[in-house]
Scaffold this motif. Structure first.
Motif, PDB file in Angstrom:
ATOM      1  N   GLU A 109       0.824  -1.221   0.000  1.00  0.00           N
ATOM      2  CA  GLU A 109       0.000   0.000   0.000  1.00  0.00           C
ATOM      3  C   GLU A 109       0.854   1.266   0.000  1.00  0.00           C
ATOM      4  OE1 GLU A 109      -2.448  -0.412   3.422  1.00  0.00           O
ATOM      5  OE2 GLU A 109      -3.325  -2.289   2.757  1.00  0.00           O
ATOM      6  N   ALA A 110       2.155   1.113  -0.232  1.00  0.00           N
ATOM      7  CA  ALA A 110       3.067   2.252  -0.105  1.00  0.00           C
ATOM      8  C   ALA A 110       3.191   3.065  -1.388  1.00  0.00           C
ATOM      9  CB  ALA A 110       4.446   1.759   0.326  1.00  0.00           C
ATOM     10  N   ASP A 111       3.304   4.384  -1.233  1.00  0.00           N
ATOM     11  CA  ASP A 111       3.685   5.231  -2.347  1.00  0.00           C
ATOM     12  C   ASP A 111       5.210   5.293  -2.364  1.00  0.00           C
ATOM     13  OD1 ASP A 111       4.302   6.852  -0.180  1.00  0.00           O
ATOM     14  OD2 ASP A 111       2.759   8.347  -0.594  1.00  0.00           O
ATOM     15  N   ILE A 112       5.796   6.139  -3.216  1.00  0.00           N
ATOM     16  CA  ILE A 112       7.249   6.152  -3.341  1.00  0.00           C
ATOM     17  C   ILE A 112       7.917   6.588  -2.040  1.00  0.00           C
ATOM     18  CG2 ILE A 112       7.271   8.485  -4.309  1.00  0.00           C
ATOM     19  CD1 ILE A 112       9.653   5.542  -5.156  1.00  0.00           C
ATOM     20  N   LYS A 113       7.313   7.538  -1.323  1.00  0.00           N
ATOM     21  CA  LYS A 113       7.865   7.951  -0.037  1.00  0.00           C
ATOM     22  C   LYS A 113       7.765   6.822   0.979  1.00  0.00           C
ATOM     23  CE  LYS A 113       7.795  11.804   3.270  1.00  0.00           C
ATOM     24  NZ  LYS A 113       7.157  13.103   3.628  1.00  0.00           N
ATOM     25  N   GLY A 114       6.655   6.096   0.931  1.00  0.00           N
ATOM     26  CA  GLY A 114       6.487   4.949   1.817  1.00  0.00           C
ATOM     27  C   GLY A 114       7.543   3.891   1.573  1.00  0.00           C
ATOM     28  N   LEU A 115       7.864   3.656   0.294  1.00  0.00           N
ATOM     29  CA  LEU A 115       8.922   2.704  -0.035  1.00  0.00           C
ATOM     30  C   LEU A 115      10.273   3.206   0.482  1.00  0.00           C
ATOM     31  CD1 LEU A 115       8.053   1.552  -3.678  1.00  0.00           C
ATOM     32  CD2 LEU A 115       7.699   0.310  -1.531  1.00  0.00           C
ATOM     33  N   GLY A 116      10.416   4.547   0.556  1.00  0.00           N
ATOM     34  CA  GLY A 116      11.632   5.118   1.127  1.00  0.00           C
ATOM     35  C   GLY A 116      11.789   4.719   2.579  1.00  0.00           C
ATOM     36  N   ASN A 126      11.289  15.443   6.519  1.00  0.00           N
ATOM     37  CA  ASN A 126      11.293  16.881   6.229  1.00  0.00           C
ATOM     38  C   ASN A 126      11.175  17.206   4.739  1.00  0.00           C
ATOM     39  OD1 ASN A 126      11.665  17.322   8.978  1.00  0.00           O
ATOM     40  ND2 ASN A 126      13.892  17.388   8.814  1.00  0.00           N
ATOM     41  N   GLY A 127      11.155  16.165   3.901  1.00  0.00           N
ATOM     42  CA  GLY A 127      11.077  16.392   2.462  1.00  0.00           C
ATOM     43  C   GLY A 127      12.368  16.929   1.867  1.00  0.00           C
ATOM     44  N   ASP A 128      13.479  16.746   2.591  1.00  0.00           N
ATOM     45  CA  ASP A 128      14.790  17.218   2.119  1.00  0.00           C
ATOM     46  C   ASP A 128      15.446  16.093   1.309  1.00  0.00           C
ATOM     47  OD1 ASP A 128      17.307  18.224   1.709  1.00  0.00           O
ATOM     48  OD2 ASP A 128      17.674  18.785   3.800  1.00  0.00           O
ATOM     49  N   ILE A 129      15.036  15.957   0.068  1.00  0.00           N
ATOM     50  CA  ILE A 129      15.475  14.828  -0.762  1.00  0.00           C
ATOM     51  C   ILE A 129      16.960  14.933  -1.113  1.00  0.00           C
ATOM     52  CG2 ILE A 129      15.030  13.536  -2.883  1.00  0.00           C
ATOM     53  CD1 ILE A 129      12.766  13.578  -0.723  1.00  0.00           C
ATOM     54  N   SER A 130      17.469  16.148  -1.271  1.00  0.00           N
ATOM     55  CA  SER A 130      18.888  16.329  -1.589  1.00  0.00           C
ATOM     56  C   SER A 130      19.775  15.770  -0.480  1.00  0.00           C
ATOM     57  CB  SER A 130      19.194  17.813  -1.802  1.00  0.00           C
ATOM     58  OG  SER A 130      20.570  18.020  -2.043  1.00  0.00           O
ATOM     59  N   SER A 131      19.453  16.107   0.776  1.00  0.00           N
ATOM     60  CA  SER A 131      20.230  15.586   1.913  1.00  0.00           C
ATOM     61  C   SER A 131      20.012  14.087   2.069  1.00  0.00           C
ATOM     62  CB  SER A 131      19.839  16.322   3.198  1.00  0.00           C
ATOM     63  OG  SER A 131      20.155  17.692   3.107  1.00  0.00           O
ATOM     64  N   PHE A 132      18.805  13.646   1.792  1.00  0.00           N
ATOM     65  CA  PHE A 132      18.483  12.216   1.834  1.00  0.00           C
ATOM     66  C   PHE A 132      19.426  11.446   0.905  1.00  0.00           C
ATOM     67  CE2 PHE A 132      16.255   8.677  -0.250  1.00  0.00           C
ATOM     68  CZ  PHE A 132      15.818   7.924   0.838  1.00  0.00           C
ATOM     69  N   GLN A 133      19.571  11.941  -0.315  1.00  0.00           N
ATOM     70  CA  GLN A 133      20.441  11.294  -1.288  1.00  0.00           C
ATOM     71  C   GLN A 133      21.911  11.345  -0.877  1.00  0.00           C
ATOM     72  OE1 GLN A 133      18.781  13.554  -4.778  1.00  0.00           O
ATOM     73  NE2 GLN A 133      18.769  11.533  -5.721  1.00  0.00           N
ATOM     74  N   THR A 134      22.323  12.485  -0.334  1.00  0.00           N
ATOM     75  CA  THR A 134      23.723  12.657   0.086  1.00  0.00           C
ATOM     76  C   THR A 134      24.092  11.656   1.176  1.00  0.00           C
ATOM     77  OG1 THR A 134      23.695  15.016  -0.455  1.00  0.00           O
ATOM     78  CG2 THR A 134      25.386  14.271   1.087  1.00  0.00           C
ATOM     79  N   VAL A 170      17.690   2.055  -1.207  1.00  0.00           N
ATOM     80  CA  VAL A 170      17.441   3.387  -0.640  1.00  0.00           C
ATOM     81  C   VAL A 170      17.847   4.456  -1.673  1.00  0.00           C
ATOM     82  CG1 VAL A 170      17.971   4.988   1.238  1.00  0.00           C
ATOM     83  CG2 VAL A 170      17.824   2.532   1.701  1.00  0.00           C
ATOM     84  N   LEU A 171      19.003   4.253  -2.295  1.00  0.00           N
ATOM     85  CA  LEU A 171      19.466   5.198  -3.307  1.00  0.00           C
ATOM     86  C   LEU A 171      18.521   5.268  -4.498  1.00  0.00           C
ATOM     87  CD1 LEU A 171      23.318   4.474  -3.360  1.00  0.00           C
ATOM     88  CD2 LEU A 171      22.227   6.663  -2.817  1.00  0.00           C
ATOM     89  N   ALA A 172      17.992   4.119  -4.904  1.00  0.00           N
ATOM     90  CA  ALA A 172      17.072   4.075  -6.042  1.00  0.00           C
ATOM     91  C   ALA A 172      15.798   4.847  -5.730  1.00  0.00           C
ATOM     92  CB  ALA A 172      16.748   2.627  -6.401  1.00  0.00           C
ATOM     93  N   VAL A 173      15.285   4.675  -4.520  1.00  0.00           N
ATOM     94  CA  VAL A 173      14.087   5.428  -4.095  1.00  0.00           C
ATOM     95  C   VAL A 173      14.391   6.923  -4.102  1.00  0.00           C
ATOM     96  CG1 VAL A 173      12.497   5.883  -2.204  1.00  0.00           C
ATOM     97  CG2 VAL A 173      13.133   3.528  -2.735  1.00  0.00           C
ATOM     98  N   GLY A 174      15.584   7.273  -3.608  1.00  0.00           N
ATOM     99  CA  GLY A 174      15.991   8.679  -3.594  1.00  0.00           C
ATOM    100  C   GLY A 174      16.025   9.279  -4.986  1.00  0.00           C
TER     101      GLY A 174
END
Length: 319
Positions: A197-204, A261-269, A309-313
């Motif tokens: 039932e997850a969206d892309i953020k949920g898969l994150g 926090n929706g900070d995808i750039s830091s998430f990826q880093t 995790v990187l792929a989701v990012g």
């Protein structure tokens, strides 16, 4: 012309099978067919179109049901019945709002929220029914009204559940398709019940939880190697791996905060740094003495999980 007709027939059969599928899972297949076929194009509709049809019918019925039970609340002189009718009215009013929100989220392709609101709408008539436990009983007509609304909202919920599965399956395939090990990724996400039932953020969140749990276990394993080896060169290499796994645990924990926090750039880093840490452990074993076979397996698994995790990012960054 023959090809065109064949293609059309095939598409029609595929679309029509959605009606059969949904009504086969509904509480009342006969009513379900009637509801979905209220749209003359239902036999050529996809799941999303059927969802719009079912919401329209359920919403219209919910509004009529609200008017009826509000009338009962005003008419009765019995204070206990009045309270029960008011409870039903409040829940029907919520059902109207939930169905309206379901339609909005469906338009935005937010299937997870669509399912959540469809589920809440289905709960409205159930709460109304439960409020009539014991005497005085509900009128026979209210029982029929409540039953009909329950069946209508269940059709919406059934379609939402099927759309959730389709959406999740598509997302998992999309995520795993850009990883280094699609087979491992499909197994990891496909076997996780939350992924359905997850969206892309949920898969994150799911991928972080899995990679983080694995990193903690791997850190414990490498730390045990440091304590048990008598070879000073191996001890130094195990120390390097332990430090990197410890940092990986911290990096992945931070990834969850950045996702919040929706900070995808830091998430990826931070996810990238966690991935690099495992490479550093592997690289520390250039030349003899070699890493034990189990450590190679541990490193490979960790790299694969962090790769998810990187792929989701990457997909989050593309939104």
């Amino acid at each position: 012309m023959l090809l065109s007709m064949t293609t059309f027939t095939s598409a029609s059969l595929k679309a029509s099978s959605f009606v059969v599928q949904i009504c086969g899972e509904s509480q009342n297949p006969s009513m379900c067919n009637k509801v979905l076929h209220s749209n003359p194009c239902s036999d050529t509709s996809d799941l999303k179109d059927l969802a719009y049809t079912s919401i329209g019918v359920a919403l219209s019925n919910a509004k009529q049901s609200l008017d009826y039970v509000s009338y009962l609340a005003k008419k009765t002189a019995d204070p206990k019945l009045k309270d029960r009718y008011k409870t039903c009215a409040e829940n029907y009013d919520t059902t109207v709002e939930d169905l309206s929100q379901s339609n909005t989220f469906l338009e935005k392709d937010d299937i997870s929220s669509f399912w959540t609101y469809a589920s809440s709408a289905f709960g409205g008539p159930a709460t109304c029914k439960d409020s009539f436990e014991g005497m005085p009983a509900a009128t026979a007509q209210l029982n029929e009204v409540n039953k009909k609304l329950t069946l209508h909202t269940h059709i919406v919920l059934t379609i939402a559940a099927n759309l959730s599965l389709t959406s999740a399956s598509s997302l998992v395939s999309k995520v795993c398709g850009i990883t280094q090990n699609p087979s491992q990724c499909n197994h990891v996400l496909g076997s996780n019940p939350r992924a359905a039932e997850a969206d892309i953020k949920g898969l994150g969140y799911i991928s972080i939880d899995i990679a983080l749990s694995n990193a903690k276990h791997s850190f414990g394993y490498v730390s045990s190697l440091v304590k048990t080896t008598t070879d000073p060169t191996l001890e130094g290499r195990y120390d390097t791996c332990a430090e990197n796994y410890d940092d990986t645990v911290d990096r992945l924990s931070q990834c969850k905060t950045f996702l919040d926090n929706g900070d995808i750039s830091s998430f990826q880093t931070y996810a990238s740094a966690a991935f690099t840490n495992i490479d550093t452990c592997v690289d520390s074993f250039e030349g003899p003495p070699a890493a034990p076979a189990k450590l190679d397996v541990v490193n490979k698994k960790a790299s694969g999980l962090i790769g998810i995790v990187l792929a989701v990012g990457a997909l989050l960054d593309g939104q």
